[in-house]
Design a protein around this motif. Structure first.
Motif, PDB file in Angstrom:
ATOM      1  N   PRO A  95      -4.307   3.302  -3.527  1.00 25.84           N
ATOM      2  CA  PRO A  95      -3.001   3.880  -3.824  1.00 25.84           C
ATOM      3  C   PRO A  95      -2.271   4.294  -2.539  1.00 25.84           C
ATOM      4  O   PRO A  95      -2.895   4.478  -1.495  1.00 25.84           O
ATOM      5  CB  PRO A  95      -3.338   5.102  -4.684  1.00 25.84           C
ATOM      6  N   ILE A  96      -0.966   4.426  -2.662  1.00 24.81           N
ATOM      7  CA  ILE A  96      -0.149   4.811  -1.504  1.00 24.81           C
ATOM      8  C   ILE A  96      -0.637   6.131  -0.919  1.00 24.81           C
ATOM      9  O   ILE A  96      -0.735   6.278   0.303  1.00 24.81           O
ATOM     10  CB  ILE A  96       1.343   4.887  -1.891  1.00 24.81           C
ATOM     11  N   ALA A  97      -0.961   7.100  -1.790  1.00 25.46           N
ATOM     12  CA  ALA A  97      -1.420   8.409  -1.315  1.00 25.46           C
ATOM     13  C   ALA A  97      -2.660   8.268  -0.430  1.00 25.46           C
ATOM     14  O   ALA A  97      -2.795   8.957   0.589  1.00 25.46           O
ATOM     15  CB  ALA A  97      -1.711   9.333  -2.491  1.00 25.46           C
ATOM     16  N   MET A  98      -3.544   7.381  -0.794  1.00 30.14           N
ATOM     17  CA  MET A  98      -4.760   7.157  -0.021  1.00 30.14           C
ATOM     18  C   MET A  98      -4.422   6.564   1.353  1.00 30.14           C
ATOM     19  O   MET A  98      -4.923   7.021   2.382  1.00 30.14           O
ATOM     20  CB  MET A  98      -5.695   6.219  -0.787  1.00 30.14           C
ATOM     21  N   MET A  99      -3.574   5.554   1.352  1.00 32.48           N
ATOM     22  CA  MET A  99      -3.216   4.897   2.609  1.00 32.48           C
ATOM     23  C   MET A  99      -2.438   5.849   3.520  1.00 32.48           C
ATOM     24  O   MET A  99      -2.578   5.815   4.735  1.00 32.48           O
ATOM     25  CB  MET A  99      -2.424   3.624   2.334  1.00 32.48           C
ATOM     26  N   ASN A 100      -1.643   6.718   2.913  1.00 32.33           N
ATOM     27  CA  ASN A 100      -0.909   7.709   3.700  1.00 32.33           C
ATOM     28  C   ASN A 100      -1.879   8.720   4.300  1.00 32.33           C
ATOM     29  O   ASN A 100      -1.781   9.057   5.475  1.00 32.33           O
ATOM     30  CB  ASN A 100       0.133   8.415   2.832  1.00 32.33           C
ATOM     31  N   THR A 101      -2.840   9.192   3.508  1.00 26.19           N
ATOM     32  CA  THR A 101      -3.819  10.172   3.983  1.00 26.19           C
ATOM     33  C   THR A 101      -4.706   9.593   5.087  1.00 26.19           C
ATOM     34  O   THR A 101      -4.938  10.236   6.106  1.00 26.19           O
ATOM     35  CB  THR A 101      -4.694  10.666   2.809  1.00 26.19           C
ATOM     36  N   LEU A 102      -5.193   8.391   4.875  1.00 30.03           N
ATOM     37  CA  LEU A 102      -6.142   7.801   5.829  1.00 30.03           C
ATOM     38  C   LEU A 102      -5.485   7.232   7.084  1.00 30.03           C
ATOM     39  O   LEU A 102      -6.072   7.268   8.163  1.00 30.03           O
ATOM     40  CB  LEU A 102      -6.954   6.698   5.138  1.00 30.03           C
ATOM     41  N   PHE A 103      -4.268   6.686   6.932  1.00 32.46           N
ATOM     42  CA  PHE A 103      -3.659   5.971   8.051  1.00 32.46           C
ATOM     43  C   PHE A 103      -2.241   6.431   8.387  1.00 32.46           C
ATOM     44  O   PHE A 103      -1.628   5.902   9.310  1.00 32.46           O
ATOM     45  CB  PHE A 103      -3.610   4.458   7.753  1.00 32.46           C
ATOM     46  N   GLY A 104      -1.692   7.344   7.601  1.00 31.69           N
ATOM     47  CA  GLY A 104      -0.306   7.757   7.833  1.00 31.69           C
ATOM     48  C   GLY A 104       0.689   6.688   7.420  1.00 31.69           C
ATOM     49  O   GLY A 104       1.824   6.669   7.893  1.00 31.69           O
ATOM     50  N   MET A 105       0.277   5.792   6.545  1.00 33.50           N
ATOM     51  CA  MET A 105       1.127   4.673   6.132  1.00 33.50           C
ATOM     52  C   MET A 105       2.230   5.173   5.206  1.00 33.50           C
ATOM     53  O   MET A 105       1.962   5.891   4.245  1.00 33.50           O
ATOM     54  CB  MET A 105       0.281   3.608   5.428  1.00 33.50           C
ATOM     55  N   SER A 106       3.457   4.776   5.494  1.00 24.30           N
ATOM     56  CA  SER A 106       4.592   5.160   4.654  1.00 24.30           C
ATOM     57  C   SER A 106       4.640   4.279   3.402  1.00 24.30           C
ATOM     58  O   SER A 106       4.028   3.207   3.353  1.00 24.30           O
ATOM     59  CB  SER A 106       5.901   5.010   5.425  1.00 24.30           C
ATOM     60  N   THR A 107       5.390   4.739   2.430  1.00 18.46           N
ATOM     61  CA  THR A 107       5.553   3.972   1.195  1.00 18.46           C
ATOM     62  C   THR A 107       6.188   2.612   1.488  1.00 18.46           C
ATOM     63  O   THR A 107       5.740   1.587   0.963  1.00 18.46           O
ATOM     64  CB  THR A 107       6.427   4.756   0.189  1.00 18.46           C
ATOM     65  N   ALA A 108       7.214   2.614   2.346  1.00 13.84           N
ATOM     66  CA  ALA A 108       7.889   1.346   2.684  1.00 13.84           C
ATOM     67  C   ALA A 108       6.920   0.374   3.358  1.00 13.84           C
ATOM     68  O   ALA A 108       6.908  -0.823   3.043  1.00 13.84           O
ATOM     69  CB  ALA A 108       9.083   1.607   3.585  1.00 13.84           C
ATOM     70  N   GLU A 109       6.094   0.884   4.271  1.00 10.06           N
ATOM     71  CA  GLU A 109       5.123   0.015   4.953  1.00 10.06           C
ATOM     72  C   GLU A 109       4.085  -0.507   3.955  1.00 10.06           C
ATOM     73  O   GLU A 109       3.697  -1.674   3.997  1.00 10.06           O
ATOM     74  CB  GLU A 109       4.424   0.775   6.080  1.00 10.06           C
ATOM     75  N   TYR A 110       3.665   0.354   3.044  1.00 12.72           N
ATOM     76  CA  TYR A 110       2.692  -0.045   2.025  1.00 12.72           C
ATOM     77  C   TYR A 110       3.245  -1.190   1.177  1.00 12.72           C
ATOM     78  O   TYR A 110       2.571  -2.196   0.963  1.00 12.72           O
ATOM     79  CB  TYR A 110       2.348   1.170   1.153  1.00 12.72           C
ATOM     80  N   ILE A 111       4.470  -1.014   0.708  1.00  7.87           N
ATOM     81  CA  ILE A 111       5.095  -2.040  -0.130  1.00  7.87           C
ATOM     82  C   ILE A 111       5.250  -3.347   0.647  1.00  7.87           C
ATOM     83  O   ILE A 111       5.002  -4.437   0.120  1.00  7.87           O
ATOM     84  CB  ILE A 111       6.448  -1.527  -0.680  1.00  7.87           C
ATOM     85  N   GLN A 112       5.636  -3.242   1.908  1.00  8.25           N
ATOM     86  CA  GLN A 112       5.785  -4.435   2.757  1.00  8.25           C
ATOM     87  C   GLN A 112       4.448  -5.149   2.929  1.00  8.25           C
ATOM     88  O   GLN A 112       4.369  -6.380   2.828  1.00  8.25           O
ATOM     89  CB  GLN A 112       6.367  -4.036   4.118  1.00  8.25           C
ATOM     90  N   ARG A 113       3.385  -4.377   3.154  1.00  7.10           N
ATOM     91  CA  ARG A 113       2.058  -4.988   3.323  1.00  7.10           C
ATOM     92  C   ARG A 113       1.619  -5.662   2.017  1.00  7.10           C
ATOM     93  O   ARG A 113       1.035  -6.745   2.046  1.00  7.10           O
ATOM     94  CB  ARG A 113       1.027  -3.932   3.728  1.00  7.10           C
ATOM     95  N   GLN A 114       1.902  -5.031   0.872  1.00  7.24           N
ATOM     96  CA  GLN A 114       1.566  -5.653  -0.411  1.00  7.24           C
ATOM     97  C   GLN A 114       2.263  -7.000  -0.545  1.00  7.24           C
ATOM     98  O   GLN A 114       1.646  -7.988  -0.957  1.00  7.24           O
ATOM     99  CB  GLN A 114       2.028  -4.750  -1.574  1.00  7.24           C
ATOM    100  N   LYS A 115       3.552  -7.027  -0.188  1.00  2.00           N
ATOM    101  CA  LYS A 115       4.319  -8.276  -0.281  1.00  2.00           C
ATOM    102  C   LYS A 115       3.729  -9.338   0.633  1.00  2.00           C
ATOM    103  O   LYS A 115       3.569 -10.494   0.237  1.00  2.00           O
ATOM    104  CB  LYS A 115       5.784  -8.030   0.076  1.00  2.00           C
ATOM    105  N   LEU A 116       3.407  -8.953   1.870  1.00  4.92           N
ATOM    106  CA  LEU A 116       2.844  -9.913   2.826  1.00  4.92           C
ATOM    107  C   LEU A 116       1.504 -10.457   2.350  1.00  4.92           C
ATOM    108  O   LEU A 116       1.160 -11.608   2.623  1.00  4.92           O
ATOM    109  CB  LEU A 116       2.680  -9.257   4.201  1.00  4.92           C
ATOM    110  N   LEU A 117       0.757  -9.629   1.624  1.00  3.16           N
ATOM    111  CA  LEU A 117      -0.539 -10.054   1.109  1.00  3.16           C
ATOM    112  C   LEU A 117      -0.427 -10.774  -0.235  1.00  3.16           C
ATOM    113  O   LEU A 117      -1.427 -11.258  -0.762  1.00  3.16           O
ATOM    114  CB  LEU A 117      -1.469  -8.836   0.968  1.00  3.16           C
ATOM    115  N   GLY A 118       0.792 -10.828  -0.789  1.00  3.54           N
ATOM    116  CA  GLY A 118       1.003 -11.499  -2.063  1.00  3.54           C
ATOM    117  C   GLY A 118       0.445 -10.725  -3.246  1.00  3.54           C
ATOM    118  O   GLY A 118       0.050 -11.314  -4.254  1.00  3.54           O
ATOM    119  N   ILE A 119       0.403  -9.397  -3.114  1.00  3.03           N
ATOM    120  CA  ILE A 119      -0.143  -8.552  -4.181  1.00  3.03           C
ATOM    121  C   ILE A 119       1.023  -7.956  -4.960  1.00  3.03           C
ATOM    122  O   ILE A 119       1.879  -7.286  -4.380  1.00  3.03           O
ATOM    123  CB  ILE A 119      -1.013  -7.422  -3.583  1.00  3.03           C
TER     124      ILE A 119
END
Length: 190
Positions: A95-119
């Motif tokens: 989940p976004i909350a997990m990625m933010n906690t572990l890596f400081g990943m923003s919601t926008a970056e998370y969504i972008q990475r999902q798109k790049l991975l085809g998820i």
């Protein structure tokens, strides 16, 4: 002098001139130019710089700082490994909350990475509550993965338990919060 050597020399001289214009004296010193030499270069027309570049084998040597290069490569390899780990966590529905906690990943970056991975994006809502049996299995996996970094530990649990991280994140967070509370309470009673 070979054409590619003169191109390199030309770009090194342009770099030195740019460093001078930006006041980056350190870059000039790193190239072993003096300020006066770079000022002389900056006064030349482009045609003069190109001609000088063809002759630069007589005054310009490019060297590699091997120690610095190895440190940079080590850092780069670490960053690439972190990127691969993040991608794998996202593939396991972190989940976004997990990625933010572990890596400081923003919601926008998370969504972008999902798109790049085809998820495809996951719907919002509460994660599925695991059965008591599944929770016990997840707990065993969590304990077995102790000693790993938190992100590697979560990934190991997701792989072993075959449950998506969106269902594991809150559950494991609640266990960790309870363990911290118990440890704090025990320390206060000592």
């Amino acid at each position: 002098m070979h054409n590619h050597d003169s191109q390199l020399a030309y770009h090194v001289m342009l770099y030195a001139i740019q460093a001078l214009s930006e006041g980056d004296i350190r870059a000039i010193e790193d190239l072993d130019f003096t300020i006066d030499e770079v000022q002389q270069l900056s006064q030349l027309p482009v045609k003069g710089l190109k001609h000088l570049a063809r002759l630069s084998g007589h005054f310009l040597r490019v060297k590699t700082d091997h120690h610095c290069f190895q440190k940079m490569m080590s850092h780069l390899n670490h960053e690439l490994a972190q990127d691969a780990l993040q991608d794998e966590l996202i593939r396991h529905e972190a989940p976004i909350a997990m990625m933010n906690t572990l890596f400081g990943m923003s919601t926008a970056e998370y969504i972008q990475r999902q798109k790049l991975l085809g998820i495809p994006p996951h719907g919002a809502g509460r994660p599925i509550v695991l059965s008591d049996e599944d929770q016990e299995a997840v707990w065993r996996c969590w304990q077995q993965a102790e000693g790993q970094t938190p992100s590697e530990r979560y990934l190991a649990v997701a792989r072993e338990s075959k449950h998506p991280l969106r269902n594991l994140w809150s559950l494991i967070q609640s266990w960790e919060a309870l363990a911290n509370k118990q440890a704090s309470s025990a320390a206060n009673h000592d």
